[in-house]
Enzyme design. Structure first.
Site, PDB file in Angstrom:
ATOM      1  N   LYS A 175      -8.442   1.898  -0.928  1.00  0.00           N
ATOM      2  CA  LYS A 175      -7.727   0.279  -1.421  1.00  0.00           C
ATOM      3  C   LYS A 175      -8.360  -0.325  -1.119  1.00  0.00           C
ATOM      4  CE  LYS A 175      -3.422  -1.027  -1.823  1.00  0.00           C
ATOM      5  NZ  LYS A 175      -2.615  -0.804  -2.567  1.00  0.00           N
ATOM      6  N   HIS A 216       1.726   0.003  -7.834  1.00  0.00           N
ATOM      7  CA  HIS A 216       3.092  -0.650  -7.715  1.00  0.00           C
ATOM      8  C   HIS A 216       3.439  -2.006  -8.688  1.00  0.00           C
ATOM      9  CE1 HIS A 216       0.982  -2.986  -5.460  1.00  0.00           C
ATOM     10  NE2 HIS A 216       0.957  -3.189  -4.127  1.00  0.00           N
TER      11      HIS A 216
HETATM   12  C1  NCD Z   1       3.292  -3.758   2.127  1.00  0.00           C
HETATM   13  C2  NCD Z   1       3.306  -3.702   3.399  1.00  0.00           C
HETATM   14  O1  NCD Z   1       4.242  -4.604   3.772  1.00  0.00           O
HETATM   15  O2  NCD Z   1       2.581  -3.442   4.058  1.00  0.00           O
HETATM   16  N1  NCD Z   1       4.215  -4.882   1.549  1.00  0.00           N
HETATM   17  C3  NCD Z   1       5.204  -4.510  -0.298  1.00  0.00           C
HETATM   18  O3  NCD Z   1       6.370  -5.987   0.237  1.00  0.00           O
HETATM   19  N2  NCD Z   1       4.943  -4.182  -0.482  1.00  0.00           N
HETATM   20  C4  NCD Z   1       2.229  -4.133   1.292  1.00  0.00           C
HETATM   21  C5  NCD Z   1       1.582  -3.918  -0.201  1.00  0.00           C
HETATM   22  O4  NCD Z   1       2.015  -2.983  -0.097  1.00  0.00           O
HETATM   23  O5  NCD Z   1       1.433  -5.270  -0.784  1.00  0.00           O
HETATM   24 ZN    ZN Z   2       2.785  -1.016  -0.317  1.00  0.00          ZN
END
Ligand code: NCD
Ligand code: ZN
Length: 347
Positions: free
Chosen positions: A99, A174
């Protein structure tokens, strides 16, 4: 009208399970998934093969015996990652991906990469060994507007990395913009995960009528045209797009705060929400591709053998609004509409 659907068991290609009490509280809610790519952004992060193996054991210990979820581990890339450790961890079946967090991009990403040239040898070794790179696709330059950070990441970081190391398989995690959709659609050796919540909310849901901390996540939801582009990509049948819930639980106290954490907890109701989304878009026949077939194809794995069933009923499925986690509570993502699709597992 279709009111029942049998699918290969889905997988979650981007999941935060945390550790300790939070892990114990949330793990079982991902139990209807076959496999999940587990994010390494613990405090401190999972940076070696040995740490990934130990974390996998803690996850397996936290799962109830009837749950068969298989955690697919990742290592958090830093500027000092040892390529030999990565390669060995992959060869030994401990990790499935690596990652990349730009330093400071999101929750617990302080150890991420600042100078992308420093990780070039690791990326070369990964390309050679066929280890996918999962990217948190946002730049962190304070001068770049938060709503533009994904598009700028594509131009300034992602595209240069892919040009410098053409054999590297990359997952743009995402994605939240039409820019992300267009970039992935135009290229090979790249896939993208799309979350449940980004198919449902746009930035108005976060900001109109009072700030809604439980809709705040990173990358932050964008304007409606981007949400619609994500819906088209997810429901298109294009194999490069697959489900990564990015279910990211935080204690309510940490979200409902003057400086609230980013993350939506979508594990419990994701499949019910997705069935509704795909039905609305006339694409129920493509749901299985998105949740259960495209991800394994990208990762070079077989689809799950067993099935789950989704049944549409007159009465909505009920999910908890909150779950307990130690002394805290965690809010379950509220899609804002009733969920008539119920998950039946086993099928
Ligand atoms: C994720 C987390 O809380 O670990 N938060 C999020 O808003 N998606 C981190 C991430 O995947 O960016
Ligand atoms: Zn995440």
């Amino acid at each position: 009208m279709t009111n029942s659907l049998t699918l290969r068991r889905p997988d979650d290609w981007h999941l935060h399970l945390r550790d300790g009490e939070m892990l114990a509280a949330v793990a079982a809610y991902s139990g209807h998934f076959g496999r999940a790519i587990i994010m390494p952004n613990l405090v401190p992060p999972v940076v070696t093969g040995a740490q990934a193996a130990a974390y996998r054991d803690r996850i397996l210990a936290a799962l109830p015996p009837e749950v068969t979820l298989r955690p697919l581990m990742t290592i958090y890339l830093t500027e000092t990652t040892d390529p030999a450790d990565l390669i060995a961890a992959h060869r030994d079946g401990i990790i499935s991906a690596v990652k990349l967090y730009p330093a400071g991009a999101t929750t617990n990403s302080a150890s991420g990469v600042r100078d992308f040239d420093k990780v070039r040898p690791v990326l070369e070794a990964m390309a050679e060994a066929g280890i996918p790179l999962c990217t948190h696709g946002e730049v962190t330059d304070p001068a770049v507007d938060i709503f533009d950070r994904e598009a700028v990441f594509i131009d300034k970081v992602l595209d240069p990395i892919r040009r410098a190391t053409p054999g590297l398989r990359v997952v743009m995690e995402h994605i939240t913009t039409s820019d992300g959709v267009d970039y992935v659609s135009a290229n090979q050796n790249i896939g993208a995960t799309i979350t449940t919540h980004h198919l449902v909310i746009n930035r108005n849901h976060i900001l109109v009528g009072g700030i809604k901390p439980h809709y705040y996540c990173l990358p932050v939801a964008k304007r409606e045209s981007h949400r619609l582009a994500l819906r088209r990509a997810a429901t298109s049948g294009d194999q490069r797009f697959f489900l990564g819930t990015d279910s990211a639980p935080h204690p309510d106290r940490a979200k409902e705060s003057a400086c609230g954490c980013a993350g939506c907890f979508t594990a419990p109701n994701t499949m019910s929400i997705l069935a509704q989304v795909f039905e609305e878009d006339g694409a129920l026949d493509r749901l299985e591709g998105f949740t259960s077939l495209n991800g394994p194809a990208f990762y070079g794995l077989p689809a799950n053998e067993d099935m789950i069933r989704l049944v549409k009923r007159d009465t909505p499925a009920t999910y908890p609004t909150h779950i307990p986690a130690g002394d805290e509570t965690v809010t379950v993502f509220d899609p804002g509409f009733p969920l008539y699709w119920h998950v039946e597992d086993p099928a």
